[in-house]
Design a protein around this motif. Structure first.
Motif, short mmCIF file in Angstrom:
data_model
loop_
_atom_site.label_atom_id
_atom_site.label_comp_id
_atom_site.label_asym_id
_atom_site.label_seq_id
_atom_site.Cartn_x
_atom_site.Cartn_y
_atom_site.Cartn_z
N VAL A 228 14.82 -78.84 -134.54
CA VAL A 228 13.83 -79.31 -133.57
C VAL A 228 14.13 -78.66 -132.24
O VAL A 228 15.30 -78.40 -131.90
CB VAL A 228 13.83 -80.85 -133.44
N ALA A 229 13.10 -78.38 -131.45
CA ALA A 229 13.29 -77.70 -130.17
C ALA A 229 12.21 -78.11 -129.19
O ALA A 229 11.08 -78.47 -129.59
CB ALA A 229 13.30 -76.19 -130.36
N PHE A 230 12.55 -78.03 -127.91
CA PHE A 230 11.60 -78.34 -126.84
C PHE A 230 11.90 -77.44 -125.65
O PHE A 230 13.06 -77.25 -125.26
CB PHE A 230 11.72 -79.80 -126.41
N TYR A 231 10.83 -76.87 -125.07
CA TYR A 231 10.96 -75.99 -123.91
C TYR A 231 9.94 -76.39 -122.86
O TYR A 231 8.78 -76.69 -123.18
CB TYR A 231 10.73 -74.52 -124.30
N TYR A 232 10.36 -76.37 -121.60
CA TYR A 232 9.48 -76.71 -120.48
C TYR A 232 9.38 -75.52 -119.55
O TYR A 232 10.39 -74.99 -119.08
CB TYR A 232 10.02 -77.93 -119.73
N GLY A 233 8.16 -75.09 -119.28
CA GLY A 233 7.93 -73.97 -118.40
C GLY A 233 7.56 -74.43 -117.00
O GLY A 233 6.57 -75.15 -116.82
N ILE A 234 8.34 -74.05 -116.01
CA ILE A 234 8.10 -74.42 -114.62
C ILE A 234 7.28 -73.32 -113.96
O ILE A 234 7.79 -72.22 -113.72
CB ILE A 234 9.43 -74.63 -113.88
N GLY A 235 6.01 -73.59 -113.71
CA GLY A 235 5.14 -72.57 -113.15
C GLY A 235 4.95 -71.39 -114.07
O GLY A 235 4.62 -70.29 -113.62
N ALA A 236 5.16 -71.59 -115.35
CA ALA A 236 5.08 -70.51 -116.34
C ALA A 236 3.85 -70.69 -117.20
O ALA A 236 3.53 -71.79 -117.63
CB ALA A 236 6.33 -70.49 -117.22
N ARG A 237 3.17 -69.60 -117.47
CA ARG A 237 1.96 -69.63 -118.28
C ARG A 237 2.28 -70.10 -119.70
O ARG A 237 1.54 -70.88 -120.28
CB ARG A 237 1.37 -68.23 -118.30
N TRP A 238 3.39 -69.63 -120.26
CA TRP A 238 3.88 -70.09 -121.55
C TRP A 238 5.36 -70.42 -121.42
O TRP A 238 6.09 -69.72 -120.73
CB TRP A 238 3.69 -69.02 -122.64
N ALA A 239 5.79 -71.45 -122.09
CA ALA A 239 7.19 -71.88 -122.02
C ALA A 239 8.05 -71.10 -123.01
O ALA A 239 8.73 -71.67 -123.86
CB ALA A 239 7.30 -73.38 -122.28
N THR A 240 7.99 -69.78 -122.92
CA THR A 240 8.72 -68.93 -123.87
C THR A 240 9.34 -67.71 -123.19
O THR A 240 9.45 -66.65 -123.81
CB THR A 240 7.77 -68.44 -124.99
N ILE A 241 9.73 -67.81 -121.94
CA ILE A 241 10.34 -66.66 -121.27
C ILE A 241 11.68 -66.34 -121.92
O ILE A 241 12.60 -67.14 -121.91
CB ILE A 241 10.53 -66.94 -119.77
N ASP A 242 11.77 -65.18 -122.52
CA ASP A 242 12.97 -64.77 -123.23
C ASP A 242 13.13 -63.27 -123.05
O ASP A 242 12.38 -62.49 -123.64
CB ASP A 242 12.86 -65.15 -124.71
N ALA A 243 14.11 -62.88 -122.25
CA ALA A 243 14.25 -61.46 -121.91
C ALA A 243 14.66 -60.61 -123.09
O ALA A 243 14.61 -59.39 -123.01
CB ALA A 243 15.26 -61.30 -120.77
N GLY A 244 15.08 -61.21 -124.18
CA GLY A 244 15.45 -60.42 -125.34
C GLY A 244 14.28 -59.77 -126.04
O GLY A 244 14.44 -58.82 -126.78
N TYR A 245 13.08 -60.30 -125.81
CA TYR A 245 11.87 -59.70 -126.38
C TYR A 245 11.32 -58.70 -125.38
O TYR A 245 10.60 -59.06 -124.45
CB TYR A 245 10.81 -60.77 -126.65
N VAL A 246 11.64 -57.45 -125.54
CA VAL A 246 11.21 -56.47 -124.55
C VAL A 246 9.70 -56.33 -124.54
O VAL A 246 9.09 -56.06 -123.49
CB VAL A 246 11.89 -55.11 -124.83
N GLU A 247 9.04 -56.56 -125.67
CA GLU A 247 7.58 -56.44 -125.69
C GLU A 247 6.90 -57.57 -124.94
O GLU A 247 5.70 -57.51 -124.65
CB GLU A 247 7.06 -56.38 -127.13
N ASP A 248 7.66 -58.64 -124.58
CA ASP A 248 7.09 -59.72 -123.80
C ASP A 248 6.73 -59.29 -122.39
O ASP A 248 6.02 -60.00 -121.68
CB ASP A 248 8.06 -60.90 -123.72
N THR A 249 7.22 -58.15 -121.95
CA THR A 249 6.88 -57.68 -120.62
C THR A 249 5.39 -57.34 -120.51
O THR A 249 4.86 -57.18 -119.41
CB THR A 249 7.70 -56.45 -120.23
N LEU A 250 4.71 -57.23 -121.65
CA LEU A 250 3.27 -57.01 -121.62
C LEU A 250 2.52 -58.26 -121.19
O LEU A 250 1.35 -58.20 -120.83
CB LEU A 250 2.78 -56.59 -123.01
N ILE A 251 3.19 -59.41 -121.26
CA ILE A 251 2.54 -60.68 -120.96
C ILE A 251 2.93 -61.11 -119.56
O ILE A 251 4.10 -61.13 -119.20
CB ILE A 251 2.95 -61.77 -121.97
N ASN A 252 1.95 -61.48 -118.75
CA ASN A 252 2.23 -61.95 -117.41
C ASN A 252 2.35 -63.46 -117.44
O ASN A 252 1.37 -64.17 -117.63
CB ASN A 252 1.11 -61.52 -116.45
N TYR A 253 3.55 -63.98 -117.26
CA TYR A 253 3.78 -65.42 -117.28
C TYR A 253 3.40 -66.09 -115.96
O TYR A 253 3.46 -67.29 -115.83
CB TYR A 253 5.26 -65.71 -117.55
#
Length: 362
Positions: A228-253
């Motif tokens: 089970v898991a829970f994530y809270y995004g503070i001022g974030a478009r999606w609660a999934t900021i994870d720098a290990g996913y380099v392709e996530d830089t395409l998404i503006n949080y």
């Protein structure tokens, strides 16, 4: 019992859970394996044990890998112009272990090759950990960098420390507590949200491997590796900021999906993963099947999206001779029910993959 450690680097995987991105074969073989080479459609890796050369009982090992070979070319991303992007995503890892301690380095690159001259986004992950027969601790730190004129994010930093209790007996085989923190260090250019706080994500997960039967007493080992898991995004478009996913830089949080591209409000994400793993051994043959369900939800200020996923994973291993093992790993997953706000949609989208691999121990 052999001393085992798992350096949890942020690598891509077909596993549902966000922080389950673990190169299990690479990490475990680095610590408890012998000098060997793994070759397969998913990765190519080599481990070398220096202990015989050093005339010392403490294992000193080096591991080098090229990872996610089946995903090294990506054409799934849709750009703002509605066209598919063709990207090159090389990933590599190098790790060292000495006794119960180990550390590793992972790099990921993302290069849009749809047209020439596009900048390269890159991420780097460092991890240190130790383990004994009863405990495991890993401390990974990742950061990604990209050109803000092309990618949604400029820089991101994240860490996902994990601590595991290894019981190895009784009903509970393993219990893991995982925390997560991620931050996007992008320049705030839209003041609509009334804050200059950078988008951040905090959260964590709990994992338990419940053993219903064991090989000690039964021909089939049955377990439930639930999470089970829970994530809270503070001022974030999606609660999934994870720098290990380099392709996530395409998404503006930083911004919401509104036409005015207003500053995003807080968001939440949660999931419950329920697999059932059935394992069996028949001489030199080992195999397992693992059906699984996951319920996940993403909650925003004005709406929410909920999904029920189903999937199946299986593996067959055949040891032809003492030092040579071949394997076949297959997986499939789909999305069954999706709800956005009050609207239900039944989606039968289905995907799968196949990995053929072998390990030569020499």
């Amino acid at each position: 019992m052999k001393k085992i450690i798992c350096l949890l680097l942020l690598l891509n995987s077909f596993v549902f859970a966000i922080d389950d991105i673990v190169d299990k074969d690479n990490m475990h073989n680095l610590i408890e394996g012998v000098t060997s080479t793994r070759f397969g459609t998913d990765r190519v890796s080599t481990i070398y044990d220096f202990a015989p050369l050093m005339n010392h009982n403490t294992p000193f090992k080096l591991g080098v890998s090229l990872l996610d070979l089946t995903h090294i070319v990506d054409n799934k991303t849709i750009g703002t112009d509605g066209k598919r992007k063709l990207a090159f995503l090389p990933k590599g890892f190098v790790g060292l272990s000495y006794g119960m301690f180990a550390f590793g380095y992972q790099f990921n690159l993302y290069n849009d090759i749809t047209k020439g001259g596009n900048p390269i986004s890159h991420s780097h992950s460092f991890s240190f950990g130790f383990a004994n027969d009863r405990y495991r601790l890993s401390l990974p730190v990742s950061f990604s960098l990209s050109d803000p004129n092309y990618y949604g994010g400029k820089a991101s930093i994240s860490t996902t420390p994990k601590f595991s209790f290894m019981f190895r007996s009784g009903l509970l085989d393993e219990f893991t507590i995982s925390l997560h923190y991620g931050i996007q260090l992008s320049t705030v250019t839209n003041p609509v949200g009334g804050t200059n706080i950078a988008p951040m994500v905090i959260g964590g997960s709990l994992y338990g491997d419940i053993m219903l039967t064991r090989f000690d007493n039964y021909p089939v080992q049955i377990s439930i590796p639930a999470k089970v898991a829970f994530y809270y995004g503070i001022g974030a478009r999606w609660a999934t900021i994870d720098a290990g996913y380099v392709e996530d830089t395409l998404i503006n949080y930083l911004y919401s999906d509104t036409e005015q591209t207003e500053r995003a409000t807080d968001s939440m994400r949660f999931y419950v993963l329920l697999p059932a793993k059935f394992e069996s051994k028949l001489g030199a043959i080992y195999f397992y099947v693992m059906p699984r369900l996951m319920f996940e939800g993403s909650i925003y200020k004005t709406d929410g999206i909920y999904n029920l996923h189903y999937g199946m994973e299986g593996e067959l291993q055949l040891t032809l001779i003492e030092n040579l093992t071949f394997g076949l790993t297959a997986y499939a997953e789909g999305q069954y029910i999706a709800r956005k706000n009050a609207d239900f949609n039944i989606n039968n989208a289905f995907g799968g993959g196949l990995d053929v691999w072998g390990i030569w121990r020499y």
